[in-house]
Write an enzyme that holds these catalytic residues in place. Structure first.
Site, PDB file in Angstrom:
ATOM      1  CG  ASP A   1      -8.973 -13.781 -20.983  1.00  0.00           C
ATOM      2  OD1 ASP A   1      -8.265 -14.739 -20.591  1.00  0.00           O
ATOM      3  OD2 ASP A   1      -9.700 -13.845 -21.984  1.00  0.00           O
TER       4      ASP A   1
ATOM      5  CG  HIS B   1      -2.274   0.568   0.976  1.00  0.00           C
ATOM      6  ND1 HIS B   1      -2.490   1.627   0.107  1.00  0.00           N
ATOM      7  CD2 HIS B   1      -3.493   0.249   1.490  1.00  0.00           C
ATOM      8  CE1 HIS B   1      -3.789   1.920   0.101  1.00  0.00           C
ATOM      9  NE2 HIS B   1      -4.408   1.101   0.924  1.00  0.00           N
TER      10      HIS B   1
END
Length: 441
Positions: free
Chosen positions: A382, A159
């Site tokens: 994908d 983060h």
């Protein structure tokens, strides 16, 4: 999901080609400096593309590692190591890559997910606070191969350099390279890496507020809202026309507050004050020119919605109204101040307000923290096996935290809610909440 996941190999994946020497020192922006020292966790589950043929694990794993290396070269700070709270040494030490075997069917996860077991699909605990962040990887990947041919990709990204949008941008680049090769149009996947020029870093050493990681016994559960239940929920607001995220936030906020007032130690006529924080992506709000969505960094602000005072008989519209007003306050004027000489003070306003409320929440105030990932294009990722069957995160070791995720059909929301265990028992019985829940494991 009683069976365990077995890690069978661990390697380091370095960016390829290597990062040029003149790009080695990458400055963190002011907002990165204030980000928590956690990781952003996401898990992508893919069903086998062919039920009759189990993919060759070695071939798939080899392709994942090769294309990960290429994606890291585009997002080259992710292959380095954090230097204090000022910069990233883009030294190409690389990302951690684990390969694991799940000796059970993916359908066991998809049909009845055990939230407490999901973390085993990640390379490590995302909420650990390392004593020496400079020795920690920025990116960790775990590729999980199921007996049925299904695949789970668990990702943790620090983060300190990435928010949820950045994680989504990196995964989009990686999946595009895996599907189409490195020669895909560079402008579609090359990140914008100049956040430090917009939000100048300061000489600060951010310390994680004490008490953020809860010592209470917590419970995380996922509640699903489908398109039909969201339409009914939004209709409840009449002409106010909240977004789906605003409507779900208002409902959860109100239901959680009703839960808090029913605790055994409370007087039956007592209702605590409450407030929420909500993360706002500021990329599209920048003026005069919005930032690209693939801008790397913590380009967000956490707004604090005003206190809802007790015993006022507030309706859903009231909760949504104060939330919308607070979100809209993150406007051009606000962001201009954030970029100015007093940027640190501006950035700390909501941070300090939330810290004070959190400190008071053990007594008279209930603070709920929301973050929405509902619009992130995770379901478009994908790698060559089609789109994910399910995208999720994991439980959070912090009380009163809500993460809103999208759904595979694209028009629903999954609310991942963490409450004190005794509150969750009452919360999931809330009559108003149950009117709109499509299903909950």
């Amino acid at each position: 999901m009683a069976k365990k996941v077995e890690v069978v190999s661990t390697v380091t994946i370095k960016p390829s080609p290597p990062t040029p020497s003149h790009l080695r020192n990458f400055k963190l922006c002011l907002l990165d400096q204030l980000a928590p020292p956690f990781y952003v966790p996401v898990i992508l589950f893919y069903s086998s593309p062919d039920d009759k043929v189990v993919p060759n694990t070695d071939s798939v794993a080899g392709h994942l590692k090769t294309t990960l290396s290429q994606a890291l070269s585009l997002f080259y700070p992710l292959g380095g190591r954090v230097k204090g709270n000022a910069a990233i040494d883009c030294n190409d030490e690389g990302a951690l890559y684990l390969e694991a075997k799940a000796h059970f069917e993916l359908s066991e996860v998809l049909s009845n997910p055990d939230i407490n077991q999901l973390q085993q699909f990640l390379p490590f605990s995302p909420y650990r606070v390392a004593p020496n962040i400079e020795k920690q990887v920025i990116v960790g990947i775990q590729a999980n191969f199921f007996d049925c041919g299904g695949i789970g990709i668990g990702i943790c990204i620090s983060h300190k350099i990435a928010d949820g949008v950045s994680v989504s941008a990196f995964l989009t680049a990686w999946s595009e390279i895996a599907l189409n090769g490195i020669d895909v149009e560079a402008s579609l996947i090359t990140p914008f890496l100049k956040a430090s020029e917009l939000f100048q870093p300061k000489d600060i050493n951010f310390q994680m507020p004490s008490g953020v990681i809860s010592s209470e016994k917590l419970s995380t559960k996922m509640f699903r809202f489908d398109s039909e239940s969201l339409a009914r929920l939004r209709a409840r607001f009449g002409s106010a026309s909240p977004t789906c995220v605003e409507a779900v936030t208002a409902l959860i906020w109100k239901s959680a507050l009703e839960t808090a007032r029913k605790r055994p130690e409370r007087n039956e006529n007592y209702a605590p004050s409450s407030a929420v924080t909500h993360v706002v992506n500021i990329r599209s709000r920048m003026r005069p020119q919005p930032l690209p969505e693939n801008t790397l960094g913590n380009l967000w602000q956490s707004i604090v919605a005003p206190l809802m005072e007790p015993n006022k008989g507030y309706e859903l519209q009231d909760f949504a109204g104060v939330l919308r007003k607070s979100i809209r306050a993150v406007d051009a004027e606000y962001l201009s101040a954030l970029q100015g000489e007093m940027g640190l003070a501006k950035a700390c306003e909501s941070l300090m307000a939330a810290r004070k409320l959190a400190a008071a929440s053990a007594g008279e105030i209930e603070l709920y923290r929301f973050s929405s990932w509902a619009r992130f294009p995770f379901y478009e990722l994908d790698f060559g096996w089609g789109r994910p069957a399910w995208v999720c995160t994991t439980s959070v070791p912090m009380k009163n935290v809500v993460i809103l995720m999208g759904t595979g059909c694209g028009d629903g929301i999954e609310a991942w809610i963490t409450l004190a265990e005794h509150d969750m028992i009452e919360f999931e019985r809330d009559d108003e909440l149950l009117q709109f829940i499509a299903s909950s494991p």
